[in-house]
Design a protein around this motif. Structure first.
Motif, short mmCIF file in Angstrom:
data_model
loop_
_atom_site.label_atom_id
_atom_site.label_comp_id
_atom_site.label_asym_id
_atom_site.label_seq_id
_atom_site.Cartn_x
_atom_site.Cartn_y
_atom_site.Cartn_z
N LYS A 192 0.81 -1.24 0.00
CA LYS A 192 0.00 0.00 0.00
C LYS A 192 0.83 1.27 0.00
N TYR A 193 2.12 1.16 0.38
CA TYR A 193 2.96 2.36 0.37
C TYR A 193 3.63 2.59 -0.99
N GLY A 194 3.29 1.76 -1.95
CA GLY A 194 3.88 1.93 -3.27
C GLY A 194 5.09 1.05 -3.45
N SER A 195 5.65 1.07 -4.66
CA SER A 195 6.74 0.16 -4.99
C SER A 195 8.07 0.66 -4.45
N LEU A 196 8.88 -0.26 -3.97
CA LEU A 196 10.20 0.10 -3.47
C LEU A 196 11.17 0.31 -4.61
N TYR A 197 11.04 -0.53 -5.63
CA TYR A 197 12.05 -0.52 -6.69
C TYR A 197 11.57 0.14 -7.97
N GLY A 198 10.27 0.11 -8.23
CA GLY A 198 9.78 0.55 -9.52
C GLY A 198 10.27 -0.40 -10.58
N GLU A 199 11.03 0.12 -11.54
CA GLU A 199 11.51 -0.74 -12.62
C GLU A 199 12.96 -1.16 -12.39
N GLU A 200 13.48 -0.84 -11.23
CA GLU A 200 14.90 -1.07 -10.97
C GLU A 200 15.27 -2.55 -11.09
N GLN A 201 14.39 -3.42 -10.60
CA GLN A 201 14.70 -4.84 -10.62
C GLN A 201 14.79 -5.38 -12.04
N LEU A 202 13.92 -4.87 -12.89
CA LEU A 202 13.96 -5.29 -14.30
C LEU A 202 15.26 -4.82 -14.95
N ALA A 215 7.55 -6.51 -20.35
CA ALA A 215 7.61 -6.59 -18.89
C ALA A 215 7.61 -5.21 -18.27
N LEU A 216 8.36 -4.32 -18.90
CA LEU A 216 8.45 -2.96 -18.37
C LEU A 216 7.09 -2.28 -18.37
N ALA A 217 6.41 -2.41 -19.49
CA ALA A 217 5.09 -1.79 -19.61
C ALA A 217 4.12 -2.39 -18.61
N LEU A 218 4.18 -3.70 -18.47
CA LEU A 218 3.25 -4.39 -17.59
C LEU A 218 3.55 -4.06 -16.13
N ARG A 219 4.82 -3.97 -15.79
CA ARG A 219 5.22 -3.62 -14.43
C ARG A 219 4.62 -2.27 -14.04
N ARG A 220 4.76 -1.34 -14.95
CA ARG A 220 4.21 0.00 -14.71
C ARG A 220 2.72 -0.09 -14.48
N GLU A 234 -9.41 -7.98 -8.35
CA GLU A 234 -9.46 -9.06 -9.34
C GLU A 234 -8.70 -8.66 -10.59
N GLU A 235 -8.83 -7.38 -10.96
CA GLU A 235 -8.07 -6.90 -12.11
C GLU A 235 -6.57 -6.96 -11.83
N VAL A 236 -6.20 -6.59 -10.60
CA VAL A 236 -4.80 -6.66 -10.20
C VAL A 236 -4.30 -8.09 -10.35
N LEU A 237 -5.12 -9.01 -9.89
CA LEU A 237 -4.74 -10.42 -9.93
C LEU A 237 -4.48 -10.87 -11.37
N GLU A 238 -5.34 -10.40 -12.25
CA GLU A 238 -5.19 -10.79 -13.65
C GLU A 238 -3.88 -10.26 -14.22
N LEU A 239 -3.61 -8.98 -13.93
CA LEU A 239 -2.37 -8.37 -14.41
C LEU A 239 -1.16 -9.06 -13.81
N VAL A 240 -1.26 -9.34 -12.53
CA VAL A 240 -0.12 -9.89 -11.81
C VAL A 240 0.24 -11.29 -12.31
N THR A 241 -0.76 -12.09 -12.64
CA THR A 241 -0.43 -13.42 -13.16
C THR A 241 0.27 -13.29 -14.51
N ARG A 242 -0.16 -12.31 -15.31
CA ARG A 242 0.52 -12.12 -16.59
C ARG A 242 1.96 -11.66 -16.38
N LEU A 243 2.10 -10.76 -15.41
CA LEU A 243 3.44 -10.25 -15.11
C LEU A 243 4.34 -11.37 -14.59
N ALA A 244 3.76 -12.25 -13.78
CA ALA A 244 4.54 -13.36 -13.23
C ALA A 244 5.12 -14.18 -14.37
N GLU A 245 4.29 -14.45 -15.36
CA GLU A 245 4.75 -15.23 -16.51
C GLU A 245 5.87 -14.51 -17.24
#
Lengths: 102, 214
Positions: A78-88, B49-54, B138-149
Motif C-alpha cells: 500500500k505504500y507503493g513500490s520500493l524498486y519501480g523498474e529497478e529490478q527489471l 515486462a516494463l510496460a506491464l510492471r508499470r 481481481e483486475e490486479v490479480l489478472e495483471l499480476v499473473t501475466r506479469l509473473a509469466e
C-alpha cells in the motif's frame, strides 16, 4: 494451481476480496520474518502452488530462494513500490552487461 | 594466458588438433548466433515486462485506494469478515513453452473478474465500495499473473544469455587460441625435426665421402 499471497494485513485483505486461494499475513518482526521464511520453503515444497506473490517489503527481509517453480513475484504494497523498474533493469544489466535506457 | 595443450608433437596430433579447431569454430559461430537471437527475444519481452510492471504498480496503487475507501465505508473489522466469506477464485494452469530451447512458463489464467453475486458475500451487510474494491483487486490479480509469466520468462532468458555468453567467450578467448597455439608449436617442432634430420643426413654423407676418399 493455486495463487498464494504473502504480505501485510492490508495486502492480504485486498487479495482475499479478489478470491485468492491462500493468503498469509505477517508482521514486520524478527520472529515473524522467520515464519515467512518457513512458509516460503513449505510453499515451494508443495505441488499445488503455482504462483507466490510476496510484497517487496517482506521479500527484502528474507532472501528469495532461486527456484524454477513455483513462480515467485514481488508486488508493491500500500505504500507503493520500493524498486519501480529497478529490478527489471538489474536483470538486463546482468544479462547484457550494459544498461539500456528507454 | 594462452598456454599450449599437453600433447605429443606428432603429425597425428597436428591433424587431430586442426580438426578440433574447425569444430570449435563451427560451435562458436552457432553459439554466437544463438546469443544474438536470444538477446533479440529478450528485448522484446523486456519491453513488455516494463510496460506491464508499470501498469501493475499503478493498478495496485489504485486498488489500495479503493480498499481504503471501503474500509472507511464499512469498517476494518467488518471488511475482514466479508473477505473471509469470499469464495475462492479460479485456479490457474501453468504450462511450459520453449523459446530458443529455454523452457519458460506459460500461465493460463482467465476470467478472474467475477460478477458480485459470484463472490459469495451477502449484499445486505456490504456496500458498493466493497464490490468496487473486490473488482479492482481481481483486475490486479489478472495483471499480476501475466506479469509473473513475463518476468519469469525474462529471468530465464537472462540466465540463458549469461550461460551462452560465457561459453562463447570461453571458446573465443581460451579454447580456440590455445589449440591454435598448440598447432603452431607442433608444426614448428616438426619443421625443426625435419631440419635436424636433413642436416644429419648431410653430415653422414660428408663423413662417408671423407672415409671413401681417405
Amino acid at each position: 494451481m493455486k495463487i498464494v499471497v504473502l504480505g501485510d494485513k492490508d495486502t492480504v485483505l485486498g487479495f482475499r476480496l479478489a478470491g485468492v486461494h491462500e493468503t498469509y499475513s505477517f508482521e514486520d518482526t524478527t520472529h515473524e520474518i522467520e515464519r515467512v521464511r518457513n512458509k516460503i520453503m513449505e510453499l515451494i515444497e508443495r505441488e499445488d502452488v503455482g504462483v507466490i506473490l510476496i510484497t517487496e517489503r517482506l521479500a527484502q527481509r528474507v532472501e528469495i530462494p532461486d527456484v524454477a517453480f513455483p513462480i515467485i513475484l514481488q508486488i508493491p504494497d500500500k505504500y507503493g513500490s520500493l524498486y519501480g523498474e529497478e529490478q527489471l533493469r538489474e536483470i538486463v544489466r546482468r544479462a547484457i552487461g550494459v544498461e539500456i535506457k528507454r | 594466458m594462452t598456454r599450449i595443450l599437453k600433447v605429443k608433437p606428432t603429425r597425428m596430433e597436428l591433424l587431430r588438433l586442426k580438426r578440433r579447431i574447425k569444430l570449435a569454430e563451427k560451435g562458436h559461430k552457432i553459439l554466437k548466433e544463438k546469443q544474438d537471437a536470444l538477446i533479440m527475444e529478450f528485448f522484446t519481452i523486456y519491453d513488455e515486462a516494463l510496460a506491464l510492471r508499470r501498469e501493475v504498480n499503478q493498478k495496485i496503487a489504485e486498488a489500495f485506494e479503493q480498499l481504503r475507501l471501503a474500509e472507511i465505508d464499512v469498517g476494518i473489522v467488518k471488511l475482514s469478515e466479508i473477505a473471509l466469506s469470499v469464495k475462492s477464485n479460479k485456479e490457474i494452469k501453468i504450462k511450459r513453452r520453449n523459446i530458443m530451447g529455454v523452457p519458460v512458463p506459460l500461465i493460463e489464467a482467465e476470467g478472474f473478474r467475477r460478477d458480485p453475486y459470484e463472490r459469495g458475500y451477502a449484499f445486505v451487510s456490504t456496500s458498493p465500495k466493497v464490490d468496487v474494491t473486490a473488482e479492482t483487486f481481481e483486475e490486479v490479480l489478472e495483471l499480476v499473473t501475466r506479469l509473473a509469466e513475463i518476468e519469469e520468462t525474462l529471468k530465464r532468458l537472462a540466465k540463458e544469455i549469461e550461460k551462452t555468453k560465457r561459453r562463447v567467450n570461453a571458446l573465443e578467448y581460451i579454447i580456440i587460441p590455445r589449440m591454435a597455439e598448440t598447432v603452431k608449436y607442433i608444426s614448428q617442432h616438426l619443421d625443426e625435426m625435419e631440419r635436424e634430420n636433413f642436416f644429419r643426413l648431410k653430415r653422414v654423407k660428408a663423413l662417408l665421402e671423407a672415409k671413401a676418399q681417405g
